[in-house]
Scaffold this motif. Structure first.
Motif, mmCIF file in Angstrom:
data_model
loop_
_atom_site.group_PDB
_atom_site.id
_atom_site.type_symbol
_atom_site.label_atom_id
_atom_site.label_comp_id
_atom_site.label_asym_id
_atom_site.label_seq_id
_atom_site.Cartn_x
_atom_site.Cartn_y
_atom_site.Cartn_z
ATOM 1 N N ILE A 1 0.834 -1.206 0.000
ATOM 2 C CA ILE A 1 0.000 0.000 0.000
ATOM 3 C C ILE A 1 0.868 1.255 0.000
ATOM 4 C CG2 ILE A 1 -1.642 1.352 1.372
ATOM 5 C CD1 ILE A 1 -2.821 -1.395 2.278
ATOM 6 N N ILE A 2 1.892 1.250 0.840
ATOM 7 C CA ILE A 2 2.804 2.392 0.902
ATOM 8 C C ILE A 2 3.520 2.557 -0.436
ATOM 9 C CG2 ILE A 2 4.889 3.290 2.021
ATOM 10 C CD1 ILE A 2 2.384 3.443 3.761
ATOM 11 N N GLY A 3 3.898 1.444 -1.063
ATOM 12 C CA GLY A 3 4.527 1.512 -2.380
ATOM 13 C C GLY A 3 3.615 2.138 -3.410
ATOM 14 N N TYR A 4 2.329 1.775 -3.360
ATOM 15 C CA TYR A 4 1.362 2.362 -4.288
ATOM 16 C C TYR A 4 1.216 3.863 -4.052
ATOM 17 C CZ TYR A 4 -3.024 3.503 -6.568
ATOM 18 O OH TYR A 4 -3.986 4.107 -7.330
ATOM 19 N N VAL A 5 1.127 4.256 -2.793
ATOM 20 C CA VAL A 5 0.992 5.682 -2.469
ATOM 21 C C VAL A 5 2.236 6.446 -2.912
ATOM 22 C CG1 VAL A 5 0.830 7.338 -0.569
ATOM 23 C CG2 VAL A 5 -0.641 5.331 -0.599
ATOM 24 N N SER A 6 3.410 5.861 -2.702
ATOM 25 C CA SER A 6 4.631 6.567 -3.090
ATOM 26 C C SER A 6 4.771 6.659 -4.604
ATOM 27 C CB SER A 6 5.861 5.899 -2.473
ATOM 28 O OG SER A 6 6.028 4.599 -2.988
ATOM 29 N N GLU A 7 4.182 5.720 -5.355
ATOM 30 C CA GLU A 7 4.196 5.816 -6.815
ATOM 31 C C GLU A 7 3.338 6.984 -7.299
ATOM 32 O OE1 GLU A 7 3.003 2.143 -8.547
ATOM 33 O OE2 GLU A 7 4.792 1.091 -7.882
ATOM 34 N N GLN A 8 2.326 7.346 -6.523
ATOM 35 C CA GLN A 8 1.446 8.448 -6.910
ATOM 36 C C GLN A 8 2.082 9.805 -6.615
ATOM 37 O OE1 GLN A 8 -1.220 7.429 -8.588
ATOM 38 N NE2 GLN A 8 -0.459 5.409 -8.095
ATOM 39 N N LYS B 1 7.992 11.313 -11.667
ATOM 40 C CA LYS B 1 7.690 10.325 -10.637
ATOM 41 C C LYS B 1 9.018 9.865 -10.065
ATOM 42 C CE LYS B 1 3.312 8.851 -12.382
ATOM 43 N NZ LYS B 1 2.238 8.221 -11.734
ATOM 44 N N ILE B 2 9.008 9.660 -8.742
ATOM 45 C CA ILE B 2 10.257 9.307 -8.076
ATOM 46 C C ILE B 2 10.212 7.868 -7.575
ATOM 47 C CG2 ILE B 2 10.797 11.663 -7.438
ATOM 48 C CD1 ILE B 2 9.750 10.983 -4.633
ATOM 49 N N LYS B 3 11.404 7.306 -7.408
ATOM 50 C CA LYS B 3 11.521 5.923 -6.945
ATOM 51 C C LYS B 3 11.403 5.835 -5.426
ATOM 52 C CE LYS B 3 14.848 4.872 -10.567
ATOM 53 N NZ LYS B 3 16.248 4.593 -10.831
ATOM 54 N N ASP B 4 12.150 6.667 -4.727
ATOM 55 C CA ASP B 4 12.248 6.563 -3.272
ATOM 56 C C ASP B 4 11.830 7.886 -2.620
ATOM 57 O OD1 ASP B 4 12.855 5.897 -0.680
ATOM 58 O OD2 ASP B 4 15.022 5.784 -0.973
ATOM 59 N N PRO B 5 10.667 7.884 -1.936
ATOM 60 C CA PRO B 5 10.214 9.133 -1.312
ATOM 61 C C PRO B 5 11.143 9.634 -0.205
ATOM 62 C CG PRO B 5 8.462 7.475 -1.284
ATOM 63 C CD PRO B 5 9.692 6.822 -1.800
ATOM 64 N N SER B 6 11.946 8.766 0.378
ATOM 65 C CA SER B 6 12.838 9.215 1.441
ATOM 66 C C SER B 6 13.957 10.110 0.904
ATOM 67 C CB SER B 6 13.432 8.014 2.184
ATOM 68 O OG SER B 6 14.255 7.265 1.322
ATOM 69 N N GLN B 7 14.200 10.080 -0.404
ATOM 70 C CA GLN B 7 15.235 10.919 -1.014
ATOM 71 C C GLN B 7 14.639 12.126 -1.743
ATOM 72 O OE1 GLN B 7 17.528 8.435 -3.603
ATOM 73 N NE2 GLN B 7 18.224 7.106 -1.970
ATOM 74 N N LEU B 8 13.412 12.469 -1.392
ATOM 75 C CA LEU B 8 12.716 13.552 -2.085
ATOM 76 C C LEU B 8 13.433 14.892 -1.919
ATOM 77 C CD1 LEU B 8 10.227 14.365 -3.744
ATOM 78 C CD2 LEU B 8 9.078 14.820 -1.589
ATOM 79 N N VAL C 1 14.610 9.743 -10.168
ATOM 80 C CA VAL C 1 13.512 9.977 -11.107
ATOM 81 C C VAL C 1 13.398 8.773 -12.033
ATOM 82 C CG1 VAL C 1 12.679 11.446 -12.990
ATOM 83 C CG2 VAL C 1 13.794 12.470 -11.017
ATOM 84 N N TYR C 2 12.200 8.166 -12.086
ATOM 85 C CA TYR C 2 12.035 7.025 -12.983
ATOM 86 C C TYR C 2 11.068 7.290 -14.127
ATOM 87 C CZ TYR C 2 7.542 5.565 -10.963
ATOM 88 O OH TYR C 2 6.238 5.503 -10.546
ATOM 89 N N ASP C 3 10.321 8.367 -14.079
ATOM 90 C CA ASP C 3 9.414 8.692 -15.169
ATOM 91 C C ASP C 3 9.282 10.197 -15.254
ATOM 92 O OD1 ASP C 3 7.592 8.327 -17.240
ATOM 93 O OD2 ASP C 3 5.876 8.177 -15.900
#
Length: 188
Positions: free
Chosen positions: A49-56, A129-136, A85-87
């Motif tokens: 779920i967290i992965g899905y939210v972070s993809e958004q 879109k980012i891969k890792d929200p902790s590195q935002l 950045v992945y997209d």
């Protein structure tokens, strides 16, 4: 082979002789295994779920108005070199105007005069879109350092919450599994 059958026969004889203790041990082990499996499933589901939210989680990069079309490939290349950045998707100011007008009729009415006179008040931008929200935070800093970028909009609060929830669930799940494994080993 005879000693193997002897051990099996003695094991069953002792289970029958100590029925109550055997039942309690087996019941406790089954309960521990169910709790371990449940906590692992819970942890995996929360991570999904967290992965899905972070993809958004998107970052919007506003470009300067005076950027020429021939400068866009250089900016695009610099954005693509950022690891997190992945997209990425380029949105011209005209496409952004049409997108905003499609959102609601009130917004379309407000933006109609600009379209009639041929002057677009919006800006060219990128949606990332980012891969890792902790590195935002570091990703935003890298984006702001690119020439031609005037503003970077990111939901840093959401990224921090997602990261802290993911960390808390992983830590809590690890401790629950560790405690249940110790209990199982003590019972055995």
């Amino acid at each position: 082979m005879s000693s193997f059958w002897y051990l099996i026969k003695e094991g069953f004889r002792n289970i029958v002789a100590n029925r109550l203790m055997s039942f309690a041990s087996i019941g406790t082990l089954v309960a521990c295994m169910l709790l371990i499996g449940s906590s692992l499933l819970f942890s995996m589901n929360v991570n999904q779920i967290i992965g899905y939210v972070s993809e958004q989680n998107e970052i919007e990069v506003e470009l300067a108005d005076d950027i020429e079309e021939d400068e866009l490939p250089d900016i695009d290349k610099q954005i693509s070199l950022i690891d997190n950045v992945y997209d990425r998707m380029y949105i011209s100011k005209d496409a952004l105007l049409k997108e905003q007008q499609a959102k609601s009729e009130d917004l379309a009415e407000l933006l109609a005069p600009f379209e009639e006179i041929g002057e677009n008040p919006l800006y060219n931008s990128y949606r990332l879109k980012i891969k890792d929200p902790s590195q935002l935070a570091s990703t935003v800093m890298k984006l702001e350092s690119i020439p031609g970028v005037t503003a970077v909009r990111a939901q840093t609060e959401v990224a921090e919450i997602v990261t802290s929830i993911k960390h808390a669930v992983a830590t809590g799940g690890f401790f629950i599994v560790a405690i249940l494994i110790v209990v199982s080993l003590v019972i055995i």
